[in-house]
Design a protein around this motif. Structure first.
Motif, PDB file in Angstrom:
ATOM      1  N   ILE A 184     -36.608  -8.154 -13.838  1.00 45.62           N
ATOM      2  CA  ILE A 184     -35.451  -7.874 -15.257  1.00 45.62           C
ATOM      3  C   ILE A 184     -33.946  -8.607 -14.514  1.00 45.62           C
ATOM      4  N   LEU A 185     -33.495  -9.380 -15.319  1.00 46.33           N
ATOM      5  CA  LEU A 185     -32.805 -10.428 -14.945  1.00 46.33           C
ATOM      6  C   LEU A 185     -31.145 -10.485 -15.555  1.00 46.33           C
ATOM      7  N   PRO A 186     -30.356 -10.827 -15.132  1.00 42.17           N
ATOM      8  CA  PRO A 186     -29.097 -11.147 -15.745  1.00 42.17           C
ATOM      9  C   PRO A 186     -29.010 -12.384 -16.347  1.00 42.17           C
ATOM     10  N   LEU A 215     -41.918 -11.030 -16.634  1.00 39.37           N
ATOM     11  CA  LEU A 215     -40.228 -11.445 -16.571  1.00 39.37           C
ATOM     12  C   LEU A 215     -39.711 -11.072 -17.958  1.00 39.37           C
ATOM     13  N   LYS A 216     -38.554 -10.087 -17.758  1.00 42.34           N
ATOM     14  CA  LYS A 216     -37.949  -9.872 -18.980  1.00 42.34           C
ATOM     15  C   LYS A 216     -36.419 -10.390 -18.773  1.00 42.34           C
ATOM     16  N   PRO A 217     -36.223 -11.626 -19.428  1.00 45.90           N
ATOM     17  CA  PRO A 217     -34.845 -12.421 -19.184  1.00 45.90           C
ATOM     18  C   PRO A 217     -33.722 -11.501 -19.749  1.00 45.90           C
ATOM     19  N   GLY A 223     -36.690  -3.583 -21.647  1.00 46.47           N
ATOM     20  CA  GLY A 223     -36.657  -3.477 -20.148  1.00 46.47           C
ATOM     21  C   GLY A 223     -36.881  -2.060 -19.466  1.00 46.47           C
ATOM     22  N   GLU A 224     -36.438  -1.251 -20.216  1.00 47.80           N
ATOM     23  CA  GLU A 224     -36.784  -0.058 -19.800  1.00 47.80           C
ATOM     24  C   GLU A 224     -38.391   0.462 -19.777  1.00 47.80           C
ATOM     25  N   HIS A 225     -39.041   0.038 -20.695  1.00 44.87           N
ATOM     26  CA  HIS A 225     -40.429   0.148 -21.074  1.00 44.87           C
ATOM     27  C   HIS A 225     -41.241  -0.244 -20.114  1.00 44.87           C
ATOM     28  N   THR A 242     -32.218  -7.687 -10.940  1.00 45.50           N
ATOM     29  CA  THR A 242     -30.693  -7.855 -10.725  1.00 45.50           C
ATOM     30  C   THR A 242     -29.902  -7.795 -11.914  1.00 45.50           C
ATOM     31  N   GLY A 243     -28.654  -7.030 -11.552  1.00 42.64           N
ATOM     32  CA  GLY A 243     -27.924  -6.779 -12.831  1.00 42.64           C
ATOM     33  C   GLY A 243     -26.906  -5.837 -12.256  1.00 42.64           C
ATOM     34  N   SER A 244     -26.136  -4.798 -13.233  1.00 41.65           N
ATOM     35  CA  SER A 244     -25.159  -4.095 -12.809  1.00 41.65           C
ATOM     36  C   SER A 244     -25.595  -2.975 -12.133  1.00 41.65           C
ATOM     37  N   THR A 245     -24.618  -2.438 -11.228  1.00 40.90           N
ATOM     38  CA  THR A 245     -25.052  -1.184 -10.459  1.00 40.90           C
ATOM     39  C   THR A 245     -25.368   0.040 -11.415  1.00 40.90           C
ATOM     40  N   LEU A 293     -33.169  -3.950  -5.832  1.00 41.69           N
ATOM     41  CA  LEU A 293     -32.044  -3.867  -6.670  1.00 41.69           C
ATOM     42  C   LEU A 293     -31.108  -4.829  -6.029  1.00 41.69           C
ATOM     43  N   GLU A 294     -30.779  -5.763  -6.923  1.00 42.75           N
ATOM     44  CA  GLU A 294     -29.522  -6.705  -6.362  1.00 42.75           C
ATOM     45  C   GLU A 294     -28.247  -6.376  -7.568  1.00 42.75           C
ATOM     46  N   LEU A 295     -27.440  -5.648  -7.016  1.00 39.13           N
ATOM     47  CA  LEU A 295     -26.481  -5.406  -7.865  1.00 39.13           C
ATOM     48  C   LEU A 295     -25.020  -5.801  -7.912  1.00 39.13           C
ATOM     49  N   GLY A 296     -23.778  -5.039  -8.063  1.00 40.68           N
ATOM     50  CA  GLY A 296     -22.546  -5.706  -8.256  1.00 40.68           C
ATOM     51  C   GLY A 296     -22.114  -5.874  -6.822  1.00 40.68           C
ATOM     52  N   ALA A 324     -20.401 -14.201 -11.074  1.00 39.40           N
ATOM     53  CA  ALA A 324     -21.281 -14.206  -9.794  1.00 39.40           C
ATOM     54  C   ALA A 324     -20.909 -13.085  -8.997  1.00 39.40           C
ATOM     55  N   CYS A 325     -21.930 -12.371  -8.392  1.00 37.31           N
ATOM     56  CA  CYS A 325     -21.940 -11.084  -7.855  1.00 37.31           C
ATOM     57  C   CYS A 325     -21.485 -11.242  -6.455  1.00 37.31           C
ATOM     58  N   ILE A 326     -21.566 -12.267  -5.729  1.00 37.44           N
ATOM     59  CA  ILE A 326     -21.257 -12.356  -4.151  1.00 37.44           C
ATOM     60  C   ILE A 326     -19.750 -12.957  -4.295  1.00 37.44           C
ATOM     61  N   GLU A 379     -13.031  -2.207  -9.225  1.00 36.27           N
ATOM     62  CA  GLU A 379     -14.020  -2.679 -10.092  1.00 36.27           C
ATOM     63  C   GLU A 379     -14.376  -4.073 -10.047  1.00 36.27           C
ATOM     64  N   GLU A 380     -15.652  -4.263 -10.341  1.00 38.24           N
ATOM     65  CA  GLU A 380     -16.262  -5.650 -10.452  1.00 38.24           C
ATOM     66  C   GLU A 380     -15.798  -6.219 -11.865  1.00 38.24           C
ATOM     67  N   ILE A 381     -15.086  -7.307 -11.774  1.00 36.76           N
ATOM     68  CA  ILE A 381     -14.453  -7.774 -12.973  1.00 36.76           C
ATOM     69  C   ILE A 381     -15.399  -8.960 -13.764  1.00 36.76           C
TER      70      ILE A 381
HETATM   71  P1  NAD Z   1     -26.769  -5.719 -16.783  1.00 33.65           P
HETATM   72  O1  NAD Z   1     -26.971  -4.660 -15.838  1.00 33.65           O
HETATM   73  O2  NAD Z   1     -26.231  -5.268 -18.210  1.00 33.65           O
HETATM   74  O3  NAD Z   1     -28.167  -6.444 -17.365  1.00 33.65           O
HETATM   75  C1  NAD Z   1     -29.137  -6.763 -16.325  1.00 33.65           C
HETATM   76  C2  NAD Z   1     -30.510  -6.961 -17.104  1.00 33.65           C
HETATM   77  O4  NAD Z   1     -30.860  -5.401 -17.362  1.00 33.65           O
HETATM   78  C3  NAD Z   1     -30.556  -7.640 -18.581  1.00 33.65           C
HETATM   79  O5  NAD Z   1     -31.697  -8.186 -18.667  1.00 33.65           O
HETATM   80  C4  NAD Z   1     -30.587  -6.319 -19.535  1.00 33.65           C
HETATM   81  O6  NAD Z   1     -31.185  -6.586 -20.638  1.00 33.65           O
HETATM   82  C5  NAD Z   1     -31.269  -5.208 -18.608  1.00 33.65           C
HETATM   83  N1  NAD Z   1     -31.100  -3.704 -19.032  1.00 33.65           N
HETATM   84  C6  NAD Z   1     -30.111  -3.484 -19.493  1.00 33.65           C
HETATM   85  N2  NAD Z   1     -30.159  -2.020 -19.275  1.00 33.65           N
HETATM   86  C7  NAD Z   1     -31.566  -1.914 -18.912  1.00 33.65           C
HETATM   87  C8  NAD Z   1     -32.357  -0.376 -18.877  1.00 33.65           C
HETATM   88  N3  NAD Z   1     -31.739   0.630 -19.154  1.00 33.65           N
HETATM   89  N4  NAD Z   1     -33.430  -0.506 -18.492  1.00 33.65           N
HETATM   90  C9  NAD Z   1     -34.026  -1.827 -18.288  1.00 33.65           C
HETATM   91  N5  NAD Z   1     -33.151  -2.907 -18.326  1.00 33.65           N
HETATM   92  C10 NAD Z   1     -31.946  -2.882 -18.791  1.00 33.65           C
HETATM   93  O7  NAD Z   1     -26.138  -6.790 -16.052  1.00 33.65           O
HETATM   94  P2  NAD Z   1     -25.503  -8.225 -16.687  1.00 33.65           P
HETATM   95  O8  NAD Z   1     -24.322  -7.996 -17.444  1.00 33.65           O
HETATM   96  O9  NAD Z   1     -26.796  -8.888 -17.321  1.00 33.65           O
HETATM   97  O10 NAD Z   1     -25.308  -9.096 -15.559  1.00 33.65           O
HETATM   98  C11 NAD Z   1     -23.949  -8.794 -14.846  1.00 33.65           C
HETATM   99  C12 NAD Z   1     -24.116  -7.851 -13.481  1.00 33.65           C
HETATM  100  O11 NAD Z   1     -25.328  -8.370 -12.737  1.00 33.65           O
HETATM  101  C13 NAD Z   1     -23.049  -7.709 -12.786  1.00 33.65           C
HETATM  102  O12 NAD Z   1     -22.822  -6.547 -12.328  1.00 33.65           O
HETATM  103  C14 NAD Z   1     -23.440  -8.631 -11.453  1.00 33.65           C
HETATM  104  O13 NAD Z   1     -22.716  -8.188 -10.343  1.00 33.65           O
HETATM  105  C15 NAD Z   1     -24.897  -8.306 -11.319  1.00 33.65           C
HETATM  106  N6  NAD Z   1     -25.472  -9.288 -10.697  1.00 33.65           N
HETATM  107  C16 NAD Z   1     -25.891  -9.117  -9.267  1.00 33.65           C
HETATM  108  C17 NAD Z   1     -26.635 -10.011  -8.531  1.00 33.65           C
HETATM  109  C18 NAD Z   1     -26.964  -9.679  -6.887  1.00 33.65           C
HETATM  110  O14 NAD Z   1     -27.828 -10.461  -6.808  1.00 33.65           O
HETATM  111  N7  NAD Z   1     -26.636  -8.852  -6.492  1.00 33.65           N
HETATM  112  C19 NAD Z   1     -26.626 -11.507  -9.051  1.00 33.65           C
HETATM  113  C20 NAD Z   1     -26.005 -11.596 -10.261  1.00 33.65           C
HETATM  114  C21 NAD Z   1     -25.592 -10.577 -11.235  1.00 33.65           C
END
Ligand code: NAD
Length: 482
Positions: free
Chosen positions: A146-148, A172-174, A209-211, A224-227, A246-249, A281-283, A379-381
């Motif tokens: 699951i990707l951002p 892959l779920k983009p 994504g959750e499915h 990879t996505g939000s915390t 998990l690669e998060l914020g 970008a998270c980094i 907070e992560e802006i």
């Molecule tokens: P997001 O967490 O809102 O979404 C990320 C992905 O998760 C999307 O594909 C979204 O559709 C999916 N998603 C959302 N809710 C879900 C759920 N309940 N179950 C399953 N999938 C779900 O993040 P975003 O806004 O797309 O991206 C920004 C965030 O990503 C920032 O917090 C950033 O720091 C983080 N990020 C981290 C890294 C890293 O490597 N640490 C890299 C890039 C971005």
């Protein structure tokens, strides 16, 4: 208007099960340019089933060397199409074209793991008084990724390349904002000879994504996505004892020591280290920690550099900062800027509303007089906004750097490298460099604390897609290693 009415399920392009579509809107022109069919739960089910069958079928019989050859062909295919991919991503998320960086970053992980697979053994013999052991590395199985939207293909490559080398299959779920680059990836994989079933692309939102996360046929989730979303995914995986990365914020600190070279420091931070990808970008180093003795000159130099950034059309090769990905993201970042002012931070450049008539722009902003307790420092802006925070001495600088729930990246700027290395070692963060952020595909990329669990890249990134099996064989048995 581009129409994409098919998704990629188990190696075939087909209409999705449901009827949901989404419009893609260009962040610079604010005009819709594509309609894309989204997948639903039934499409995830079909993709997971195909992935399971491929795993138990011929793909499961391939050797690491054969898979390494496929990775090398994928790397070539991506390199050939890097400019096209970058151009698609610029339209999807507004990041500057910048020589095709968004396309090129996807090539490195495939090259790295192709080389790794050709030069490293997947099995190891261990002898002991109690017998002879073969330590095998098996694929973890079906991976749900699951990707951002911010670096969509580069971050996918960091998961997909080691997963394929390990022998996994991949659904892959983009992000719904960035499905088109993932479809190009599917074409490249097909051309490289990846068999049917091994790879699927199912675009969709949180529900889909959750499915995927809950699916019993999925053995591992790579997220990879939000915390916030990461916490939820981890809790579901925890219930199921499912493997998860998990690669998060992040809210990383650049510690500018009192002997730092000002010119080099600012050149490293602006725009690359703190505003790359429009600050999305998270980094990035979004907290700049500066000693009281050098505070004013550093603020002035940062303000000059950020104030001179070329903001505009992301397709213009000279542009350094483009529009943010969506109106929602623009409003969110603008909200943080307003909160920063209200809490007493002083904008030395930016801080207002963008002068662009069109496009989801935010003025690149530097806040001075920031306390680490303020919202803009905590907070992560995820936008082009920097906070400069004063420190008294080196110890306080380290304390401030560590006073965050995150621990992803960081930099120490100094002319005394020994001192920089010592200070870097005190920061609780996954990746930190002296005078530049660490980089390269051999790097174990990832965070401590709320920035995530696990690493991507390097041998550690391959380990995340393997299960160890210890096989005991009788002493003297001549086992042939894979
Ligand atoms: P997001 O967490 O809102 O979404 C990320 C992905 O998760 C999307 O594909 C979204 O559709 C999916 N998603 C959302 N809710 C879900 C759920 N309940 N179950 C399953 N999938 C779900 O993040 P975003 O806004 O797309 O991206 C920004 C965030 O990503 C920032 O917090 C950033 O720091 C983080 N990020 C981290 C890294 C890293 O490597 N640490 C890299 C890039 C971005």
């Amino acid at each position: 208007m581009q129409v994409m009415d098919k998704i990629h399920v188990g190696g075939t392009w087909q209409r999705p099960h449901g009827s949901e579509t989404t419009y893609l809107v260009d962040p610079f022109t604010e005009e819709a340019y594509a309609t894309v069919a989204m997948g639903d739960e039934a499409d995830i089910d079909a993709a997971v089933q195909a992935a399971g069958e491929a795993l138990r079928g011929p793909w499961g019989e391939t050797t690491p060397r054969e898979r390494a050859d496929i990775l090398a062909r994928i790397a070539e295919g991506l390199a050939d199409r890097a400019m096209e991919i970058a151009s698609v991503i610029t339209r999807e998320n507004g990041t500057p074209l910048a020589g095709g960086r968004q396309g090129l970053v996807a090539v490195g992980p495939f090259e790295y793991y192709a080389d790794y697979g050709r030069t490293h053994a997947f099995e190891e013999l261990r002898e002991s008084d109690l017998g002879r052991l073969v330590v095998r590395r098996e694929p973890v199985g079906v991976v749900g990724a699951i990707l951002p939207w911010n670096v969509p293909l580069g971050l996918t490559a960091m998961k997909l390349a080691p997963a394929l080398l390990a022998g996994c299959t991949f659904v892959l779920k983009p992000s719904p904002e960035t499905p088109l680059d993932a479809f190009i990836l599917a074409e490249v994989l097909g051309d490289a000879g990846v068999p049917d079933g091994v790879f699927s692309v199912i675009p969709g939102g949180a529900r889909v994504g959750e499915h995927l996360v809950r699916h019993p046929g999925v053995d591992k989730i790579a997220f990879t996505g939000s915390t916030e979303v990461g916490r939820r995914i981890a809790s579901i995986c925890g219930e199921q004892v499912k493997r998860v990365t998990l690669e998060l914020g992040g809210k990383s600190a650049a510690i500018v020591l009192d002997d730092a070279d000002l010119e080099k420091t600012v050149a490293a931070l602006v725009p690359h280290g703190s505003m790359m990808y429009n600050g999305q970008a998270c980094i990035l180093q979004s907290r700049i920690l500066v000693s009281r003795t050098r505070h004013d000159e550093v603020v002035e130099a940062l303000a000059d550099a950020v104030g001179s950034l070329r903001v505009g059309d992301p397709y213009d090769e000279s542009t350094q900062v483009g529009p943010l990905v969506s109106a929602r993201q623009r409003d969110r970042v603008q909200g943080y800027i307003d909160t920063g002012r209200a809490e007493g931070a002083r904008p030395v450049v930016g801080g207002g509303r963008s002068r662009h008539q069109k496009g989801w722009f935010v003025e690149p902003t530097v806040f001075a007089d920031v306390e680490n307790s303020m919202t803009v420092a905590r907070e992560e802006i995820f936008g082009p906004v920097l906070s400069v925070i004063r420190y008294r001495d080196e110890k306080e600088a380290v304390d401030i750097a560590n006073d965050t729930v995150y621990g992803l990246s960081g930099t120490v700027f100094t002319e005394d490298i020994d001192r920089g290395v010592a200070v870097a070692g005190k920061v609780r963060t996954g990746m930190i460099g002296v005078n530049a952020m660490p980089a390269g595909v051999g790097l174990p990329f990832g965070g401590m604390k709320a920035s995530g669990i696990g690493r991507e890249g390097g041998p550690e990134g391959l380990a995340a897609y393997t299960e160890y099996q210890a096989l005991g064989v009788p002493v003297g048995y001549d086992y042939v290693l894979d």
